[in-house]
Structures are given as structure tokens and as C-alpha cells.
Design a protein around this motif. Sequence first.
Motif, PDB file in Angstrom:
ATOM      1  N   THR A 156     -41.717   3.893  39.353  1.00 11.70           N
ATOM      2  CA  THR A 156     -40.514   4.453  39.268  1.00 11.70           C
ATOM      3  C   THR A 156     -40.048   5.023  41.076  1.00 11.70           C
ATOM      4  OG1 THR A 156     -40.633   5.233  37.181  1.00 11.70           O
ATOM      5  CG2 THR A 156     -38.914   5.951  38.252  1.00 11.70           C
ATOM      6  N   CYS A 157     -38.915   4.502  41.216  1.00 10.92           N
ATOM      7  CA  CYS A 157     -38.781   4.879  42.840  1.00 10.92           C
ATOM      8  C   CYS A 157     -38.134   6.184  42.766  1.00 10.92           C
ATOM      9  CB  CYS A 157     -37.467   3.895  43.170  1.00 10.92           C
ATOM     10  SG  CYS A 157     -36.844   4.397  44.652  1.00 10.92           S
ATOM     11  N   GLU A 158     -38.938   7.022  43.787  1.00  5.04           N
ATOM     12  CA  GLU A 158     -38.781   8.377  43.867  1.00  5.04           C
ATOM     13  C   GLU A 158     -37.254   8.553  44.309  1.00  5.04           C
ATOM     14  OE1 GLU A 158     -41.385  10.398  46.485  1.00  5.04           O
ATOM     15  OE2 GLU A 158     -43.300   9.190  45.365  1.00  5.04           O
ATOM     16  N   PHE A 159     -36.563   7.799  44.819  1.00  5.75           N
ATOM     17  CA  PHE A 159     -35.230   7.986  45.327  1.00  5.75           C
ATOM     18  C   PHE A 159     -34.007   7.648  44.115  1.00  5.75           C
ATOM     19  CE2 PHE A 159     -31.055   6.948  47.701  1.00  5.75           C
ATOM     20  CZ  PHE A 159     -30.968   8.469  48.273  1.00  5.75           C
ATOM     21  N   CYS A 160     -34.261   6.429  43.794  1.00  7.13           N
ATOM     22  CA  CYS A 160     -33.300   5.997  42.882  1.00  7.13           C
ATOM     23  C   CYS A 160     -33.471   5.811  41.527  1.00  7.13           C
ATOM     24  CB  CYS A 160     -32.672   4.547  43.427  1.00  7.13           C
ATOM     25  SG  CYS A 160     -33.580   3.249  43.045  1.00  7.13           S
ATOM     26  N   GLN A 161     -34.916   6.064  41.143  1.00  9.83           N
ATOM     27  CA  GLN A 161     -35.410   6.233  39.774  1.00  9.83           C
ATOM     28  C   GLN A 161     -35.261   4.967  39.177  1.00  9.83           C
ATOM     29  OE1 GLN A 161     -36.583   9.197  39.252  1.00  9.83           O
ATOM     30  NE2 GLN A 161     -35.425  10.032  40.920  1.00  9.83           N
ATOM     31  N   ASN A 162     -34.966   3.725  39.598  1.00 12.17           N
ATOM     32  CA  ASN A 162     -35.339   2.444  39.206  1.00 12.17           C
ATOM     33  C   ASN A 162     -36.797   2.036  39.025  1.00 12.17           C
ATOM     34  OD1 ASN A 162     -32.644   2.197  38.853  1.00 12.17           O
ATOM     35  ND2 ASN A 162     -32.146   0.879  40.858  1.00 12.17           N
ATOM     36  N   SER A 163     -37.210   1.415  38.176  1.00 12.18           N
ATOM     37  CA  SER A 163     -38.683   0.870  38.154  1.00 12.18           C
ATOM     38  C   SER A 163     -38.709  -0.357  38.879  1.00 12.18           C
ATOM     39  CB  SER A 163     -39.026   0.814  36.806  1.00 12.18           C
ATOM     40  OG  SER A 163     -38.079   0.349  35.828  1.00 12.18           O
ATOM     41  N   PHE A 164     -39.805  -0.517  39.575  1.00 14.39           N
ATOM     42  CA  PHE A 164     -40.156  -1.710  40.425  1.00 14.39           C
ATOM     43  C   PHE A 164     -41.580  -2.159  40.137  1.00 14.39           C
ATOM     44  CE2 PHE A 164     -42.371   0.373  44.123  1.00 14.39           C
ATOM     45  CZ  PHE A 164     -41.971   1.616  43.823  1.00 14.39           C
ATOM     46  N   GLU A 165     -41.857  -3.587  40.484  1.00 14.33           N
ATOM     47  CA  GLU A 165     -43.092  -3.923  40.318  1.00 14.33           C
ATOM     48  C   GLU A 165     -44.027  -3.950  41.500  1.00 14.33           C
ATOM     49  OE1 GLU A 165     -42.969  -7.663  38.610  1.00 14.33           O
ATOM     50  OE2 GLU A 165     -42.239  -7.042  36.565  1.00 14.33           O
ATOM     51  N   VAL A 166     -45.336  -3.531  41.482  1.00 19.73           N
ATOM     52  CA  VAL A 166     -46.235  -3.865  42.735  1.00 19.73           C
ATOM     53  C   VAL A 166     -47.411  -4.257  42.178  1.00 19.73           C
ATOM     54  CG1 VAL A 166     -45.392  -1.910  44.056  1.00 19.73           C
ATOM     55  CG2 VAL A 166     -47.004  -1.356  42.358  1.00 19.73           C
ATOM     56  N   ILE A 167     -48.229  -5.135  43.242  1.00 18.98           N
ATOM     57  CA  ILE A 167     -49.593  -5.348  42.855  1.00 18.98           C
ATOM     58  C   ILE A 167     -50.398  -4.205  43.353  1.00 18.98           C
ATOM     59  CG2 ILE A 167     -49.402  -8.041  43.413  1.00 18.98           C
ATOM     60  CD1 ILE A 167     -50.311  -7.181  46.267  1.00 18.98           C
TER      61      ILE A 167
END
Length: 344
Positions: A213-224
Amino acid sequence: MKLDYNEKSNLEYNLSKSVGARMTSTFYGYSGFYGEHCLRSSLEYIYAKYLDYMEIGWTYEDKTYLLSNEVRYKPDFLLENGEYVEIKGVFNYQSDLPKIQLFESEYNVKVTIFQEKDLRQLIKDTPFVFEHLKQEWKSHAKVRGMDNFGKRNPMYGVTQSETTKAKIKAKAKARFADPSFKEKFVNSPKRKAYHESRKGKKTGALVPRFILTCEFCQNSFEVIQHKVSKRRFCSKNCSVQAQHGKTSTTNSDIQTLAHTFALDNYETLLSVKLNNLKELFQALQDSIQKENHILDIRTICQIVTGKPCSRKELLYYLREYAQKVRGATAKNKAVELEDKKPLG
Ligand SMILES: [Zn+2]
């Protein structure tokens, strides 16, 4: 000069067999034109040069022969005395040798096989140098499947005769008449993957992704996986925005750090070349990053000098500061680069 492959020991046979099988799938020679002939490797070029030097008449890939086992065989060179020559960089005993032997017996002809070592021997009595010819061909020819699209393709502009075109057409048609071939072609995973990728879709197995979860916009994102501990923000934009909110443009700690740095490195500040500024300020930048978590050099410059600027402006500011403190009056100009043209 015919080599008797039957005399090879079993061990040697198996060894070359496995090497040959592995290499032929990935090995591509250099293709290009020598006169009117499109040759496919430097070895073929060297042999063609040899034949011309010896004034032996030859044609290249003159004809395709149908063997009794339905296999097609196209010998490389046909010499004026009716002898055939096969040039092989890698010799696959399993697939190449039976074909050649069958051709010899069914058409009652002789095929000589030349490999690199044979060609080296062959041109010994000529003025040619093997490595020179090889280089000559490499600079002239192109690697097949690489840099040879359009006009750079050695076959560019070579038109097929109407009969050849008809043959190709008939052959393709016959292939597709076989339902199992058609099925295999239409549903080939490779073909499907190609079409998916044209639509911008990813194909093949993906490395497992982790959701953060992005600490700024709170959107979730995928990472390896190996990025899990390193990524805090979904995008560069969010990372910058988060920094902006946190970083005030005044910070006396950072100013003190910079001033101390200026006094400690006074001599260097006066003599440094403008293309060495990154290295000069790296230590300062590192300690600010460690203490205050500010990475951006422009933000650091802004805090120190009061306005967003480059390392060059920072240098002038720190130099002036140090001179003031030390009571110096001489205004030293930075050593400019002797050559102001862009590097490289
Ligand atoms: Zn975000």
C-alpha cells in the motif's frame, strides 16, 4: 580428402553428436553476397575464395535433391568436375551424415565434407590468411536473424520465379490440408503468445508479485519480492509529493553541516573543477541523507543557499561563505573545463 567418419570411436561419436545437436539450434553464421551467391558462413566464403584462386569453377546450392526417405538435401557447393562439397562449421553426425551418405549412394556422386580445420589446411599454400578472410567476411556479411531487415537482408530484391512461387504456394497448401498440422499451427502456444503480446498482454509465467500500500496515496501496487522492503510509494510522483510535505526549506542543521563542510574543504572548494562537483559534494550529500533523509541535491541546495539551484551555485555560495569566515578577500573563479564541448 574425404574423411571417414565410420572410423570414429563410439565415444567421440557420441560426444560430437551431443555438441552438434546443441549447437545447431542456436548457431547462426554470417550471411552475405559473394558475387551472385548468397553464402551463409565465413567458412563458405573462405572456400569460395579458395576455389576462385585455384580457378576451379563452382556453383552454390545449385539444386535440391529428393532422397528415397523423402528427405530433401541441398549440397553447398558443386564443382566443375561434378564433385559436391559440404561446408560444416558444426557437424551433426546424427542428422547430417546419414543424409549425405544416402545422397552419395542414390545419386552415385561424391560429397567431400570440409570443416574449419580442413579449410585451414587447404588454404595453407595460397596467399590467403584464414583469420583475415574470416574478418573480411564478418565485416561484409550480416548475422542471420539480427541486423538484416529490409534492404540490409542479403536476400533483399532477390525475386523468386513464378514457378518457385507456385511451388511454395502448393507446398503450404498441402501442409494445411493436413488437419493435424493446421490444428498445431493455429493453436500453437508460441503463435498465441505472439498475438497476445501484440495486444500488449503479458504472456508466460510471471514472477510472483506482492501487494503493497502506497504510504502517500494509499493505493495498492504490485512489486516483485526483492523490492518489497525497498518500495514505500506506488510511483515517483507519490514519493516526491511525500518528500515535499516533510521537507521544510529551512533547516539549520543542514546549513551547519554545509558550512562545516565548506570550512573543512576550503582548499578543494577553490581548486575543484566543475565536472567534479558530484564527487566533491557526495560526502556531504550522504551525511544529509543519513541524518535528514533528503536525497535530492536541489532540495539540499535550496536549504543551504535559500533558493533552488545547481551544485555549481552551491559551490559559489560555500566558497563565498568560507572566504568570509576566513577573512579572505581574493575572489577565486572556479576552474572551468578546458573543453566545454559535451563529453563523449
Ligand atoms: Zn501512491
